[in-house]
Design a protein around this motif. Structure first.
Motif, PDB file in Angstrom:
ATOM      1  N   LEU A   1       0.839  -1.185   0.000  1.00 43.74           N
ATOM      2  CA  LEU A   1       0.000   0.000   0.000  1.00 43.74           C
ATOM      3  C   LEU A   1       0.884   1.249   0.000  1.00 43.74           C
ATOM      4  N   PRO A   2       0.735   2.121  -0.996  1.00 41.23           N
ATOM      5  CA  PRO A   2       1.637   3.269  -1.120  1.00 41.23           C
ATOM      6  C   PRO A   2       1.647   4.198   0.086  1.00 41.23           C
ATOM      7  N   ASN A   3       0.535   4.300   0.782  1.00 39.27           N
ATOM      8  CA  ASN A   3       0.422   5.271   1.872  1.00 39.27           C
ATOM      9  C   ASN A   3       0.374   4.627   3.248  1.00 39.27           C
ATOM     10  N   ARG A   4       0.886   3.424   3.350  1.00 41.08           N
ATOM     11  CA  ARG A   4       0.888   2.746   4.648  1.00 41.08           C
ATOM     12  C   ARG A   4       1.790   3.482   5.626  1.00 41.08           C
ATOM     13  N   VAL A   5       1.310   3.615   6.842  1.00 39.76           N
ATOM     14  CA  VAL A   5       2.030   4.332   7.897  1.00 39.76           C
ATOM     15  C   VAL A   5       2.646   3.331   8.863  1.00 39.76           C
ATOM     16  N   ASP A   6       3.879   3.593   9.241  1.00 42.73           N
ATOM     17  CA  ASP A   6       4.559   2.818  10.275  1.00 42.73           C
ATOM     18  C   ASP A   6       4.602   3.694  11.529  1.00 42.73           C
TER      19      ASP A   6
END
Length: 327
Positions: A317-322
Motif C-alpha cells: 500500500l503506497p500510503n501505509r504508515v509505520d
C-alpha cells in the motif's frame, strides 16, 4: 467493500461530501467499482456505521476519541485525511490487524506554494516591513532576487520535494536533509540528519517540513539556530515541536536572525498574551499552509482509491504508515 467517511465537526479541515466521493469514483474507473459508501457527521452516525465498515476515512481525532470504544470487527483499513500521525503514536488507538494509511501526496502543491511565498517574503524583508507598518515607520531596505542563493529543506518527502522543485525553478541552490543522504532529483545535494550542522552556516533560507518523531523533536535547537547566519530566515510548516521555539524567538528579538514565517507553533492555537504575537520579524499563520478547500478532499479520495486498488491486488500500500517510525 464497505467504506465509511466520518467527518470531524470541529477540526477546521475541509469536510468530505458524497458529491466529492462520487466524483472520485468516476475518476477512478475500475478502481472505484464495488464500494459501498456512507458518510457521517456525528457520533451517532459513527456508531451506526462502524460495525459493518471495512475501510474508514477520517481524522486522527475520530480515531482517538471514537474508535477505541467501538465494535469495529470488520475494519481492515483506516485512511487519515491528513499526513501527520504523531498524535496516534501516544496510545494504542489502532485495532490489531488494521492497516493505517495517510493522505501523503495531497498536500504537495498547496504547501509548496506557501513555502515559496514564505521564502519570497523573507527574501524581501516582509516581516520587517510588517513591523514597520505597525510602527508607522517608513524606512527602505533593498532586497536581492532568489537566483543563486542557498536554501536548506529539512524533510524531503512529497511536500519537501515539491518545495525543492519550486525553489530550483527560481535558480536557488537547494540542500535537502532527511534520514538518509539518498539523492533527490530537485536537490543539488542531500545530506543525512547527522550532517545538518555542517550546512546551516551557509543556509540563507531554512524550510522545515519533516514529520514529528522522537528523532526530529527540536531538530532546530538553540545550538543549531546559532549556526545560521544573521541574515537567514526560517520557515516552519511541519510541526511546532520541530523547533526549540523560545530559542528561535530569542534570536528574532535579538536580531540574530533576519526573520521567520511560522505556520505551526507550540501550543496551537496560540493563546492571547503569548510572546509569539509580539516577536519581531515574525509572520504567524494558523496552521493553514497545506489546506486547499478546492482540492484537498478530492486529492485525498484519489489517493485512498489508489490504495484500495493496491489492497485488492495484494500489492504494497503506497500510503501505509509505520507508527513506530512516526510516518
Amino acid at each position: 467493500m464497505r467504506v465509511h467517511i466520518q467527518n470531524h465537526q470541529n477540526d477546521g479541515n475541509p469536510r468530505a461530501t458524497l458529491e466529492q466521493w462520487h466524483a472520485a469514483v468516476a475518476r477512478a474507473g475500475e478502481k472505484g467499482r464495488g464500494l459501498e459508501i456512507s458518510i457521517g457527521q456525528s457520533e451517532a452516525d459513527f456508531a451506526a456505521a462502524i460495525g459493518e465498515v471495512n475501510a474508514l476515512i477520517t481524522s486522527s481525532r475520530v480515531v482517538q476519541n471514537l474508535l477505541p470504544a467501538a465494535d469495529a470487527a470488520k475494519l481492515e483499513l483506516i485512511f487519515l485525511t491528513h499526513a501527520g500521525v504523531d498524535s496516534l503514536t501516544k496510545g494504542d488507538f489502532i485495532p490489531p490487524g488494521v492497516t493505517l494509511l495517510n493522505n501523503s501526496g495531497a498536500h504537495g502543491a498547496k504547501a509548496a506554494e506557501f513555502a515559496l511565498m514564505a521564502v519570497l517574503m523573507l527574501a524581501n524583508h516582509m516581516p520587517l516591513f510588517a513591523d514597520q507598518q505597525r510602527e508607522e515607520l517608513w524606512q527602505r531596505k533593498l532586497a536581492s532576487a532568489l537566483d543563486g542563493r542557498r536554501a536548506t529543506i529539512i524533510g524531503i518527502g512529497a511536500i519537501g520535494g515539491a518545495i525543492a522543485q519550486w525553489l530550483k525553478a527560481f535558480g536557488m541552490h537547494v540542500t535537502g536533509v532527511r534520514t538518509s543522504a539518498e539523492p533527490h532529483p530537485h536537490c543539488d545535494r542531500v545530506v543525512a540528519n547527522t550532517g545538518l550542522d555542517a550546512v546551516l552556516p551557509e543556509t540563507e533560507f531554512l524550510v522545515i517540513v519533516a514529520p514529528s518523531t522522537p528523532q526530529t523533536f527540536q531538530i532546530l535547537n538553540r545550538h543549531r539556530i546559532s549556526l545560521l547566519p544573521a541574515h537567514a530566515g526560517v520557515v516552519n510548516i511541519g510541526r511546532g515541536e520541530l523547533v526549540e521555539q523560545d530559542a528561535l524567538l530569542d534570536a528574532l528579538d535579538q536580531g540574530a536572525l533576519a526573520g521567520a514565517v511560522l505556520d505551526v507553533t507550540t501550543p496551537e492555537p496560540v493563546p492571547p498574551g503569548h510572546r509569539l504575537w509580539k516577536t519581531r520579524n515574525l509572520i504567524l499563520t494558523p496552521h493553514m499552509s497545506s489546506g486547499d478547500p478546492l482540492t484537498y478532499i478530492p486529492r485525498s479520495l484519489d489517493i485512498f482509491l489508489d490504495n484500495i486498488a493496491a489492497h485488492r491486488a495484494g500489492r504494497p500500500l503506497p500510503n501505509r504508515v509505520d507508527l513506530a517510525r512516526g510516518y
